[in-house]
Design an enzyme around this catalytic site. Structure first.
Site, PDB file in Angstrom:
ATOM      1  N   ASP A  17       0.842  -1.183   0.000  1.00 60.75           N
ATOM      2  CA  ASP A  17       0.000   0.000   0.000  1.00 60.75           C
ATOM      3  C   ASP A  17       0.884   1.242   0.000  1.00 60.75           C
ATOM      4  O   ASP A  17       1.576   1.518   0.975  1.00 60.75           O
ATOM      5  CB  ASP A  17      -0.877  -0.038   1.252  1.00 60.75           C
ATOM      6  CG  ASP A  17      -1.825   1.143   1.321  1.00 60.75           C
ATOM      7  OD1 ASP A  17      -1.928   1.888   0.332  1.00 60.75           O
ATOM      8  OD2 ASP A  17      -2.461   1.318   2.375  1.00 60.75           O
ATOM      9  N   ASP A  36      -1.912   6.388  -5.887  1.00 62.42           N
ATOM     10  CA  ASP A  36      -2.249   5.424  -4.837  1.00 62.42           C
ATOM     11  C   ASP A  36      -2.350   4.022  -5.426  1.00 62.42           C
ATOM     12  O   ASP A  36      -3.032   3.819  -6.430  1.00 62.42           O
ATOM     13  CB  ASP A  36      -3.582   5.838  -4.198  1.00 62.42           C
ATOM     14  CG  ASP A  36      -3.957   4.953  -3.023  1.00 62.42           C
ATOM     15  OD1 ASP A  36      -3.039   4.453  -2.334  1.00 62.42           O
ATOM     16  OD2 ASP A  36      -5.159   4.748  -2.790  1.00 62.42           O
TER      17      ASP A  36
END
Ligand code: NAG
Ligand code: NAG
Ligand code: NAG
Length: 482
Positions: free
Chosen positions: A155, A357
């Site tokens: 992440d 992201d």
């Protein structure tokens, strides 16, 4: 740099038979790219086989990794994932869209919270993240001595890494047996007095002084959280490339929508992240390629700043006033079929900025810029394809059933003054899930003009994305997984 090869055997979903059978298949999908001239001055089009837009049911990972110093990156819901080999049904389209909305909402709340607390000089909860349900990509790593194989999400939007640990009073069901600190000769709990406890641990360490172990707590805004001991152990990126003393959270109470992964590796911009921890040994920065579909495999490499591909286009990493975990860049325009959409660059420059992201699926851009993209795209698609109902957040879907190939106008993103123009893979332009009767323009508008924009993972597919943290640049290279 050490070699960080981790092959498909680590990601237990890839069967060797499937690999051998499918290694011979050419890279799926692209039938050809029609050059300039069609559909306008300098227009660029992709001709894509319609079936390639749908996720395949076999893992087509190639035997040889594209990059010899890489970990394999696998989509969580595809046939290369361990979930798949267990026969778990993939989530529905509606579930995926719902998770994605939750993640983006949480990112917006986090950024708003950071801004608000800055003016109030309040203490931000150190590791406030977001729901993990949509963090779609994972890698397999080894932890401890002897190394235990774990499947973990990665992440780029958070820093703190953690895995579920034994004993676990309250854990969610995961794919592998729990990591057992007792079973690792190199495991050590971080003590309350340690510097990293003050920096990364939860504030109430001294009140739980029974065992002098530093606690950590990661709370996510959807009420998910993981609580446990801050610890260090050897992280094996590959059997031969290890990171001794890797700091992570050993979670003993974990609740929420984490899916079934064994934990999470945070690659955010902050000091606690794996990217920062690996920098001394493997060099600053990292890069990855997210595969074009869940049935193929990408890679993740650390210290890759030096290995930006020859065709890479660089743009500045925007730093300073913004949230310290996210990677910001400066999106200034979108081109459809080679032409800039008709909206001034200021329409992209929201006060909150734009982040890249790995966990958000569909890019969010400001409403005015989105509307311009949408009308250019619709115009370019013309009347060749029937429109289809659109599930929110999409509003531009086509029924491609009955077509063998589809002509998709190229969509390119322009960054920072327009010098950097990144052509998206067709799989990052038209998104189909269940059937070809609904293929949608894979972008969505932000809730309002001021909101943070997000460059999502669907648009990053097949690009080599290089986080050159040392030089504060992000680079994109075409055909990064090839
Ligand atoms: C904010 O809080 C920190 C830590 O308590 C303190 O050192 C600093 O002076 C405060 N800043 C302002 C502007 O109040
Ligand atoms: C901190 O202390 C509170 C109250 O004792 C407790 O509920 C909470 O779980 C503690 N946090 C951690 C991470 O141990
Ligand atoms: C983004 O790029 C535009 C156009 O080059 C420039 O005017 C603006 O200052 C940049 N914003 C940031 C935050 O760098």
């Amino acid at each position: 740099m050490a070699s960080l090869v981790r092959r498909c055997s680590r990601s237990r979903g890839c069967s060797l038979a499937a690999l051998l059978a499918l290694a011979a298949l050419a890279s799926p999908g692209r039938l050809g790219a029609a050059a300039a001239g069609e559909g306008g001055s300098g227009g660029k089009w992709h001709v894509v086989s319609v079936s390639s837009l749908l996720p395949s049911t076999v893992c087509t990972a190639t035997e040889a990794p594209p990059n010899p110093s890489a970990l394999s990156v696998v989509h969580r819901h595809g046939p290369c994932s361990p979930r798949w080999s267990r026969g778990d049904p993939p989530p529905s389209h509606a579930e995926i869209l719902g998770w994605d909305r939750e993640r983006v909402d949480a990112i917006h709340r986090k950024v708003a919270g950071a801004a608000a607390s800055k003016s109030a000089n309040a203490t931000l909860q150190a590791h406030w993240g977001k729901p993990l349900g949509t963090s779609n990509y994972f890698i397999s790593v080894g932890l401890g001595t002897p190394a235990r194989d774990l499947a973990v999400e990665f992440d780029t939007g958070s820093d703190q890494s953690w895995v579920q640990c034994k004993p676990c009073g309250d854990c969610y069901e995961q794919h592998d047996p729990l990591f057992d600190p007792e079973g690792s000769s190199t495991y050590s709990a971080v003590s309350c007095g340690a510097r990293e406890c003050r920096e990364f641990g939860s504030r109430n360490c001294s009140s739980s002084s029974d065992d002098k172990k530093c606690r950590y707590e990661v709370s996510y805004s959807d009420q998910s959280r993981t609580v446990g001991n801050l610890a260090r152990d050897t992280l094996a990126l590959t059997p031969t490339a290890t990171l001794p003393g890797f700091m992570f959270g050993c979670g003993h109470r974990d609740t929420g929508v984490f899916g079934e992964v064994d934990g999470l590796l945070g690659l955010g911009r902050g000091k606690a992240s794996l990217a920062s921890q690996a920098a001394a040994q493997y060099g600053v920065g990292f890069s990855y390629c997210l595969p074009s579909s869940p049935s193929t495999v990408g890679y993740l490499t650390f210290g890759a700043a030096a290995s930006a591909p020859a065709n890479a286009q660089f743009t500045a990493m925007v730093t300073g006033k913004h949230d310290a975990s996210f990677y910001y860049l400066n999106l200034t325009g979108v081109r459809v079929a080679g032409r800039a959409v008709e909206v001034p660059p200021s329409a992209f420059a929201t006060a909150a900025g734009t982040i890249i992201d790995s966990g958000t699926a569909f890019s969010r851009i400001p409403p005015r810029a989105y509307a311009a993209l949408r009308s250019s795209f619709r115009r370019a698609m013309g009347g060749r394809y029937r429109r289809a109902p659109a599930p929110p957040p999409f509003d531009t879907c086509y029924d491609l059933a009955g077509h063998e190939a589809v002509r998709v106008p190229s969509v390119a993103l322009a960054f920072d003054g327009g010098a950097t123009v990144v052509d998206l893979d067709p799989s990052g332009v038209l998104y189909a899930w269940d059937s070809m009767s609904q293929a949608c323009l894979a972008f969505a508008p932000s809730p309002d003009e001021a909101s943070l924009g997000v460059l999502g993972n669907v648009q990053q597919r097949t690009l080599a994305v290089v986080y050159d943290v040392g030089n504060q640049k992000i680079a994109f290279g075409a055909e990064g997984c090839a």
